[in-house]
Scaffold this active site. Structure first.
Site, PDB file in Angstrom:
ATOM      1  N   HIS A  14       6.943  88.991  12.152  1.00 47.79           N
ATOM      2  CA  HIS A  14       6.239  88.665  11.005  1.00 47.79           C
ATOM      3  C   HIS A  14       6.522  90.896  10.723  1.00 47.79           C
ATOM      4  O   HIS A  14       5.921  91.562  11.106  1.00 47.79           O
ATOM      5  CB  HIS A  14       4.596  88.655  10.920  1.00 47.79           C
ATOM      6  CG  HIS A  14       3.606  88.776  10.294  1.00 47.79           C
ATOM      7  ND1 HIS A  14       2.504  87.747   9.774  1.00 47.79           N
ATOM      8  CD2 HIS A  14       3.715  90.210   9.348  1.00 47.79           C
ATOM      9  CE1 HIS A  14       1.701  88.966   8.770  1.00 47.79           C
ATOM     10  NE2 HIS A  14       2.995  89.551   8.349  1.00 47.79           N
ATOM     11  N   HIS A  16       7.086  93.740   7.653  1.00 48.55           N
ATOM     12  CA  HIS A  16       6.838  94.296   5.760  1.00 48.55           C
ATOM     13  C   HIS A  16       8.161  95.051   6.142  1.00 48.55           C
ATOM     14  O   HIS A  16       8.110  96.366   6.672  1.00 48.55           O
ATOM     15  CB  HIS A  16       5.485  94.727   5.790  1.00 48.55           C
ATOM     16  CG  HIS A  16       4.345  93.764   5.782  1.00 48.55           C
ATOM     17  ND1 HIS A  16       4.446  93.209   5.256  1.00 48.55           N
ATOM     18  CD2 HIS A  16       3.590  93.189   6.724  1.00 48.55           C
ATOM     19  CE1 HIS A  16       2.770  91.788   4.631  1.00 48.55           C
ATOM     20  NE2 HIS A  16       2.577  92.903   5.928  1.00 48.55           N
ATOM     21  N   ARG A  18       9.330  96.176   2.868  1.00 48.46           N
ATOM     22  CA  ARG A  18       8.945  97.105   1.242  1.00 48.46           C
ATOM     23  C   ARG A  18       9.691  97.002   0.758  1.00 48.46           C
ATOM     24  O   ARG A  18      11.350  96.670   1.232  1.00 48.46           O
ATOM     25  CB  ARG A  18       8.658  98.109   1.495  1.00 48.46           C
ATOM     26  CG  ARG A  18       6.987  98.417   3.132  1.00 48.46           C
ATOM     27  CD  ARG A  18       5.888  98.032   2.125  1.00 48.46           C
ATOM     28  NE  ARG A  18       4.619  98.007   2.847  1.00 48.46           N
ATOM     29  CZ  ARG A  18       3.795  97.000   3.265  1.00 48.46           C
ATOM     30  NH1 ARG A  18       3.774  96.321   2.514  1.00 48.46           N
ATOM     31  NH2 ARG A  18       2.739  97.860   3.587  1.00 48.46           N
ATOM     32  N   LYS A 100       5.151  82.094   2.677  1.00 46.10           N
ATOM     33  CA  LYS A 100       3.915  82.534   2.820  1.00 46.10           C
ATOM     34  C   LYS A 100       2.749  82.447   2.169  1.00 46.10           C
ATOM     35  O   LYS A 100       3.164  82.143   0.616  1.00 46.10           O
ATOM     36  CB  LYS A 100       4.294  84.560   3.234  1.00 46.10           C
ATOM     37  CG  LYS A 100       3.120  85.071   2.895  1.00 46.10           C
ATOM     38  CD  LYS A 100       2.638  84.835   4.440  1.00 46.10           C
ATOM     39  CE  LYS A 100       1.128  85.336   5.109  1.00 46.10           C
ATOM     40  NZ  LYS A 100       1.477  86.469   6.102  1.00 46.10           N
ATOM     41  N   HIS A 137      -1.409  84.244   5.986  1.00 51.31           N
ATOM     42  CA  HIS A 137      -2.632  85.324   5.981  1.00 51.31           C
ATOM     43  C   HIS A 137      -3.959  84.023   6.275  1.00 51.31           C
ATOM     44  O   HIS A 137      -4.304  83.490   5.248  1.00 51.31           O
ATOM     45  CB  HIS A 137      -2.602  85.682   4.709  1.00 51.31           C
ATOM     46  CG  HIS A 137      -3.654  87.003   5.150  1.00 51.31           C
ATOM     47  ND1 HIS A 137      -3.071  88.354   5.179  1.00 51.31           N
ATOM     48  CD2 HIS A 137      -5.030  87.390   4.979  1.00 51.31           C
ATOM     49  CE1 HIS A 137      -4.245  89.191   5.488  1.00 51.31           C
ATOM     50  NE2 HIS A 137      -5.169  88.252   5.749  1.00 51.31           N
ATOM     51  N   HIS A 175      -0.995  87.122  12.554  1.00 54.14           N
ATOM     52  CA  HIS A 175      -2.051  88.149  12.835  1.00 54.14           C
ATOM     53  C   HIS A 175      -3.324  87.633  13.136  1.00 54.14           C
ATOM     54  O   HIS A 175      -4.346  87.930  12.496  1.00 54.14           O
ATOM     55  CB  HIS A 175      -2.171  89.190  11.365  1.00 54.14           C
ATOM     56  CG  HIS A 175      -2.131  88.925  11.056  1.00 54.14           C
ATOM     57  ND1 HIS A 175      -2.932  88.036  10.044  1.00 54.14           N
ATOM     58  CD2 HIS A 175      -1.036  89.241   9.654  1.00 54.14           C
ATOM     59  CE1 HIS A 175      -3.001  88.263   8.485  1.00 54.14           C
ATOM     60  NE2 HIS A 175      -1.639  88.852   9.037  1.00 54.14           N
ATOM     61  N   ASP A 248       3.387  92.675  12.564  1.00 49.46           N
ATOM     62  CA  ASP A 248       2.836  93.164  10.680  1.00 49.46           C
ATOM     63  C   ASP A 248       3.011  94.644  10.729  1.00 49.46           C
ATOM     64  O   ASP A 248       1.910  95.265  10.059  1.00 49.46           O
ATOM     65  CB  ASP A 248       1.333  92.646  11.044  1.00 49.46           C
ATOM     66  CG  ASP A 248       0.328  92.237   9.582  1.00 49.46           C
ATOM     67  OD1 ASP A 248       0.993  92.541   8.561  1.00 49.46           O
ATOM     68  OD2 ASP A 248      -0.547  92.249   9.575  1.00 49.46           O
ATOM     69  N   HIS A 252       2.340 102.437   4.501  1.00 45.92           N
ATOM     70  CA  HIS A 252       1.932 102.451   3.708  1.00 45.92           C
ATOM     71  C   HIS A 252       2.130 104.050   3.488  1.00 45.92           C
ATOM     72  O   HIS A 252       1.879 104.872   4.483  1.00 45.92           O
ATOM     73  CB  HIS A 252       0.402 102.292   3.466  1.00 45.92           C
ATOM     74  CG  HIS A 252       0.312 100.867   3.102  1.00 45.92           C
ATOM     75  ND1 HIS A 252       0.476 100.411   1.780  1.00 45.92           N
ATOM     76  CD2 HIS A 252      -0.047  99.961   3.784  1.00 45.92           C
ATOM     77  CE1 HIS A 252       0.027  99.277   1.793  1.00 45.92           C
ATOM     78  NE2 HIS A 252      -0.357  98.840   2.727  1.00 45.92           N
ATOM     79  N   ALA A 264      -4.385  99.138   3.771  1.00 47.82           N
ATOM     80  CA  ALA A 264      -4.297  98.272   4.972  1.00 47.82           C
ATOM     81  C   ALA A 264      -3.139  97.882   4.722  1.00 47.82           C
ATOM     82  O   ALA A 264      -2.375  97.968   4.433  1.00 47.82           O
ATOM     83  CB  ALA A 264      -5.200  96.905   4.799  1.00 47.82           C
TER      84      ALA A 264
HETATM   85  O1  DOR Z   1      -3.340  95.168   6.847  1.00 43.35           O
HETATM   86  C1  DOR Z   1      -2.144  94.456   5.793  1.00 43.35           C
HETATM   87  N1  DOR Z   1      -1.305  95.119   5.305  1.00 43.35           N
HETATM   88  N2  DOR Z   1      -2.127  93.490   6.127  1.00 43.35           N
HETATM   89  C2  DOR Z   1      -2.125  91.935   5.580  1.00 43.35           C
HETATM   90  O2  DOR Z   1      -1.824  91.228   5.550  1.00 43.35           O
HETATM   91  C3  DOR Z   1      -0.910  93.391   4.346  1.00 43.35           C
HETATM   92  C4  DOR Z   1      -0.509  94.269   4.978  1.00 43.35           C
HETATM   93  C5  DOR Z   1       0.771  94.810   4.658  1.00 43.35           C
HETATM   94  O3  DOR Z   1       1.365  94.743   3.091  1.00 43.35           O
HETATM   95  O4  DOR Z   1       0.246  96.444   4.072  1.00 43.35           O
HETATM   96 ZN    ZN Z   2       1.694  90.904   7.032  1.00 41.34          ZN
END
Ligand code: DOR
Ligand code: ZN
Length: 349
Positions: A14, A16, A18, A100, A137, A175, A248, A252, A264
């Site tokens: 899992h 990300h 981007r 997803k 999720h 998660h 996960d 950011h 988040a």
């Molecule tokens: O904290 C998180 N960030 N939870 C998620 O499910 C998505 C993720 C994000 O894409 O930033």
């Molecule tokens: Zn995620």
């Protein structure tokens, strides 16, 4: 006392990655260590069609070092208009590894997610038939439900009925953060599994507010009470093949985390494996680490394990591991650093 272990190269089930400058900054970090990763589709706009998936896979590949062994495993973002034929085609060609499900509004970039589950029945049927896993999720979005209860209520209202309607659909509850999540998955059959993140094994909700509000410990689902963290540590180190690592890691920009309404997501890619090794060491379960990070995931996804190995040592890493990652002219990304010294390192010799 074990101070060094060799394990099969891990995968991240899992992740990300981007797009754009952020993708270029973070993809090499995961590629340096993992064999494969399930790449989340919650871009803006999301990865909704096979054309989107192919284009995104090319951008991911272009962001990787030329000599990499890392393989991105691509996913589609389930919407109420997902075409069942795309599932069949993507599964047959091998381009599609999973789909997803974001309940609309549950988290970052989830607005295009599912509101009415009756509208995705045909797609779920196609997935069930083709053996394509549904990655969930698991939080309800009902504003009347307290944020700390959203996972438990999701199991009751959405996941348990979904399992009844589609018993052969392969589901990963992503998660998990609660005792309820761990026991629902633990008691389920072989079509149900869960990923667990490093942060949910390490922090509880009190840590998020220790001495002030700590935006870099905020992710969704949010960390819960200590009893839940303990249940997750027990599940992860139990040796059960139903639990495996999904970091996960969700970068950011620092400016979007440290502000009045911070995003988040926790960026843990550089430190996830050493922190997980430390958790298994603390639990006296280093013999179960390889299962959790390198074997159980491929077994669920019906893929072979990676062919090479990595070595971990109980020694403090170079502090540079925590250095913020430069994401181009818009800023940088802060690395997950809980209030605990890191005592394990990945070593190359
Ligand atoms: O904290 C998180 N960030 N939870 C998620 O499910 C998505 C993720 C994000 O894409 O930033
Ligand atoms: Zn995620």
């Amino acid at each position: 006392m074990t101070t060094e272990i060799d394990i099969i190269r891990p995968d991240d089930w899992h992740l990300h990655l981007r797009d754009g400058a952020m993708l270029k900054a973070v993809a090499p970090v995961s590629a340096a260590l993992y064999g494969r990763a399930i790449v989340m589709p919650n871009l803006v706009p999301p990865v909704r069609t096979l054309e989107d998936l192919r284009a995104y896979r090319s951008r991911v590949q272009a962001a990787l070092p030329g000599d990499t062994r890392f393989r991105p495993l691509m996913t589609l973002y389930l919407t109420e208009t997902t075409d069942p034929a795309a599932i069949t085609e993507g599964a047959a060609s091998g381009e599609l590894t999973a789909v997803k499900l974001y309940p609309a509004g549950a988290t970052t970039n989830s607005d295009a997610g599912v509101k009415d589950f009756s509208r995705v029945h045909e797609v779920l049927e196609a997935m069930q038939k083709a053996g394509v896993p549904l990655l969930v999720h698991g939080e309800v979005t009902d504003p009347a439900i307290d944020i700390f209860d959203r996972e438990a209520v999701f199991i009751e209202r959405v996941l348990a009925p979904l399992r009844k309607d589609f018993p052969a659909l392969r589901i990963v509850m992503e998660h998990i953060t609660t005792e309820e999540g761990a026991s629902f998955v633990g008691e389920g059959d072989e079509n149900l599994a869960a990923t667990i993140t490093p942060q949910h094994l390490i922090i509880n909700r009190t840590d998020i507010f220790k001495g002030g509000i700590r935006p870099h410990l905020y992710c969704l689902p949010i960390a819960k009470r200590e009893n839940h963290r303990q249940a997750l540590r027990k599940a992860a180190t139990s040796g059960s093949p139903k639990f495996f690592l999904g970091t996960d890691s969700a970068p950011h920009l620092v400016s979007l985390k440290e502000c009045a309404c911070g995003c988040a997501g926790i960026f843990n890619a550089p430190v996830a494996i050493p922190y997980v090794a430390q958790v298994f060491d603390e639990e006296g379960a280093l013999d179960k680490l390889e299962g959790f990070v390198s074997r159980n995931g491929p077994a669920f996804y019906r893929l072979p394990v990676n062919e090479d190995r990595i070595r971990l040592r109980r020694e403090a890493p170079d502090p540079a591991i925590f250095r913020s990652v430069d994401a181009g002219e818009d800023g940088s990304v802060v690395v997950f650093r809980p209030d605990r010294p890191l005592e394990w390192s990945v070593v190359s010799d």
